[in-house]
Structures are given as structure tokens and as C-alpha cells.
Write an enzyme that holds these catalytic residues in place. Structure first.
Site, PDB file in Angstrom:
ATOM      1  CG  ASP A   8      -7.713   1.972   3.405  1.00 23.87           C
ATOM      2  OD1 ASP A   8      -6.632   1.560   3.879  1.00 23.87           O
ATOM      3  OD2 ASP A   8      -8.021   3.178   3.396  1.00 23.87           O
ATOM      4  CB  SER A   9      -7.527   1.452   7.943  1.00 27.25           C
ATOM      5  OG  SER A   9      -7.123   2.655   7.315  1.00 27.25           O
ATOM      6  CB  CYS A  72      -4.623  -0.617   3.044  1.00 33.80           C
ATOM      7  SG  CYS A  72      -3.854  -0.183   4.605  1.00 33.80           S
ATOM      8  CD  GLU A 153     -10.882   7.193   7.776  1.00 39.26           C
ATOM      9  OE1 GLU A 153     -12.083   7.079   8.029  1.00 39.26           O
ATOM     10  OE2 GLU A 153     -10.353   6.732   6.746  1.00 39.26           O
ATOM     11  CB  CYS A 185      -0.733   6.345   3.191  1.00 38.46           C
ATOM     12  SG  CYS A 185      -2.309   6.262   4.077  1.00 38.46           S
ATOM     13  CG  HIS A 187      -6.376   7.487   4.405  1.00 38.27           C
ATOM     14  ND1 HIS A 187      -6.211   6.123   4.490  1.00 38.27           N
ATOM     15  CD2 HIS A 187      -7.517   7.776   5.091  1.00 38.27           C
ATOM     16  CE1 HIS A 187      -7.203   5.614   5.206  1.00 38.27           C
ATOM     17  NE2 HIS A 187      -8.012   6.591   5.578  1.00 38.27           N
TER      18      HIS A 187
HETATM   19  N1  DGL Z   1      -4.793   3.807   3.664  1.00 43.03           N
HETATM   20  C1  DGL Z   1      -3.893   3.093   4.545  1.00 43.03           C
HETATM   21  C2  DGL Z   1      -2.539   2.908   3.860  1.00 43.03           C
HETATM   22  O1  DGL Z   1      -2.511   2.951   2.644  1.00 43.03           O
HETATM   23  C3  DGL Z   1      -3.913   3.805   5.859  1.00 43.03           C
HETATM   24  C4  DGL Z   1      -3.294   3.063   6.972  1.00 43.03           C
HETATM   25  C5  DGL Z   1      -3.808   3.449   8.326  1.00 43.03           C
HETATM   26  O2  DGL Z   1      -4.971   3.197   8.617  1.00 43.03           O
HETATM   27  O3  DGL Z   1      -2.997   3.922   9.137  1.00 43.03           O
HETATM   28  O4  DGL Z   1      -1.525   2.679   4.447  1.00 43.03           O
END
Ligand code: DGL
Length: 266
Positions: A8-9, A72, A153, A185, A187
Site C-alpha cells: 500500500d502507499s 490499496c 499517516e 480506501c 486507510h
Molecule cells: N490505502 C490507499 C487506498 O486504498 C490510499 C491511497 C493513497 O495513498 O492516497 O486507496
């Protein structure tokens, strides 16, 4: 033993690792948090695809993974079909907003979707939303949430600023009788309690973590995986990461290592 790469990011995909850890055994999980490039939501499709390919190459070269979870929604939207073409021998599972389960539980037929701008702009999401809302009288209220991933984050989850952002985004939904909110998302499960607090009582909150974990177990069992034994989780990050938030999501992991991922032009 299963070798599962997850990326993931940033911290969000750990919510999926947590769900996997509830049901999968006899496996090693290698989780890459690409915090150097986070957030993905405001990147171009080309950048998102390149990050996804580079991370997958890293996971194959360094950890010999047989399974990849794109934890993600944004990366799934822009890279999953390319990854499946490039790595046909891997089991590859992506993450998509759970519109279908939302339709199943909604009484009002009014569904809210919170996601990044890149996910909502993606053809994959648009096709899913159009296909699922056509049959029944379903209205989808979608909302991009710029800066929410950065807030999470930073560890800024319980702040007034995060709550205010959510109140503004959710108001049109609660005013319109939305009874089900999709977390599009990975997050967002980390702020689900705030959504629950802002929206009218009895709101359904949908994410697909459990479904992804069950699908992983189903596909790997079909390939001969025996689900008995231990599970080891290793976390790698390309940049800064909030360890206290990792600890909030999963209690048991073996290490957190800083890594550099090299880029190969695709
Ligand atoms: N967790 C990512 C998602 O599900 C986050 C994306 C991001 O970094 O903007 O989309």
C-alpha cells in the site's frame, strides 16, 4: 508455506494484513508501505502503475512471494490488470470499494462511497458503480477525500481537523438519507469510528478486508496450501512511518525495515 507480498502507499494496507492474520496460518507476510511516494491518490495513473510494478519486483526478488495482495484501492484501480499480465504465476488479489455488499445491506438504497480521487476517477470504479447501480433503484453518493490519507499517516486521527473534514464530506450523505458508507480506501477503517459518530445511528460501514482474507485462503487452499502452523509478518517501509499506528493495527510482527526500491522502466 505461503509467501504473501502485500503493499500500500502507507499504513492503510495493514488493516488488510490484520484481517488476514485472523484466518491465515502457515505463511509469511511481507508488507511494503511505500510512504516515500504516499499518498497515491494524487499521483498520475502512470506513476501509480510504476510504483506497483517496482514493489512487486522487489517482493519477488527479495522474498520469493507466490501471492500478491494489492492492499490499496488506488493501486488496484490503475495497476491490477497490468500486474496480472506481467506476473501470471502469482495469485494476485486486489482491493475494490465494496459497493456490492453495501447494496445488499442498504435499506434506503442510498450508498455513500469515500475514496481517493484517483480511485473514483478510475474506469474500474466507474464500471463497477454503473453495473451495480443499474439493476435496482440505487443511488451512489461518492466523495473524494483529499488529505485524509496524509492526516492518518501523520497520526492525526482524533484531531478536530480530521473530524471537520469528515463532517463536511458526510453532510450531503446524511442529508440525503444514506444508510451505508463504503470505505473505498484501506486507510479509512482507521477513522471508521469517527464516521460512525458523525452519521445517524445505525449506519452500515462496509469494507472488504474480511472478504479479501477469505478469498486469499480459498485460492491458496486450491493450490495446496495447508492452513496450519504459524504466521510471520515482516514490515518494510520506503520512508517515514508512525510505529505507534502500526502497533494500533497489528500487535504481532517480527520487524520493521527501511528499504529502497529500485525503478525499472516499464
Ligand atoms: N490505502 C490507499 C487506498 O486504498 C490510499 C491511497 C493513497 O495513498 O492516497 O486507496
Amino acid at each position: 508455506m505461503l509467501k504473501i507480498g502485500v503493499f500500500d502507499s502507507g499504513l492503510g494496507g495493514l488493516t488488510i494484513v490484520q484481517a488476514i492474520s485472523q484466518i491465515v496460518q502457515n505463511a509469511e507476510i511481507y508488507y511494503v508501505a511505500d510512504t516515500l511516494n504516499a499518498p497515491y491518490g494524487d499521483k498520475t495513473p502512470h506513476q501509480i502503475l510504476q510504483y506497483s510494478i517496482d514493489i512487486t519486483n522487489h517482493l519477488i526478488t527479495n522474498h520469493d512471494i507466490d501471492t500478491l495482495i494489492v492492499a490499496c484501492n488506488t493501486a488496484t484501480s490503475w495497476s491490477i490488470s497490468h500486474l496480472r499480465e506481467l506476473y501470471p504465476s502469482l495469485i494476485i488479489i486486489g482491493t475494490e470499494p465494496g459497493i456490492k455488499p453495501a447494496i445488499e445491506v442498504s435499506s434506503s438504497g442510498k450508498i455513500g462511497v469515500l475514496a481517493t480521487l484517483a480511485t473514483l476517477k478510475g474506469e474500474k470504479y466507474q464500471r463497477l458503480a454503473d453495473r451495480l447501480s443499474v439493476d435496482r433503484d440505487i443511488e451512489i453518493y461518492q466523495q473524494a477525500c483529499p488529505s485524509l490519507v496524509e492526516q492518518i499517516e501523520k497520526g492525526d486521527i482524533e484531531s478536530e481537523q480530521t473530524r471537520k473534514l469528515l463532517e463536511d464530506w458526510l453532510k450531503p450523505m446524511s442529508d440525503s438519507g444514506v444508510d451505508t458508507v463504503v470505505l473505498g480506501c484501506t486507510h479509512y477503517p482507521l477513522i471508521a469510528h469517527i464516521i460512525e459518530d458523525i452519521m445517524p445511528k445505525g449506519i452500515n460501514i462496509i469494507d472488504t478486508r474480511e472478504a479479501i482474507s477469505k478469498h486469499l485462503l480459498y485460492l491458496s487452499t486450491k493450490r495446496g496450501h495447508i492452513n496450519s502452523g504459524k504466521l510471520d509478518i515482516y514490515i518494510e517501509t520506503t520512508g517515514e512511518i508512525k510505529v505507534d499506528i502500526i502497533d494500533m493495527i497489528i500487535s504481532d510482527y517480527r520487524s520493521i525495515n527501511f528499504i529502497t526500491i529500485s525503478t525499472h522502466n516499464s
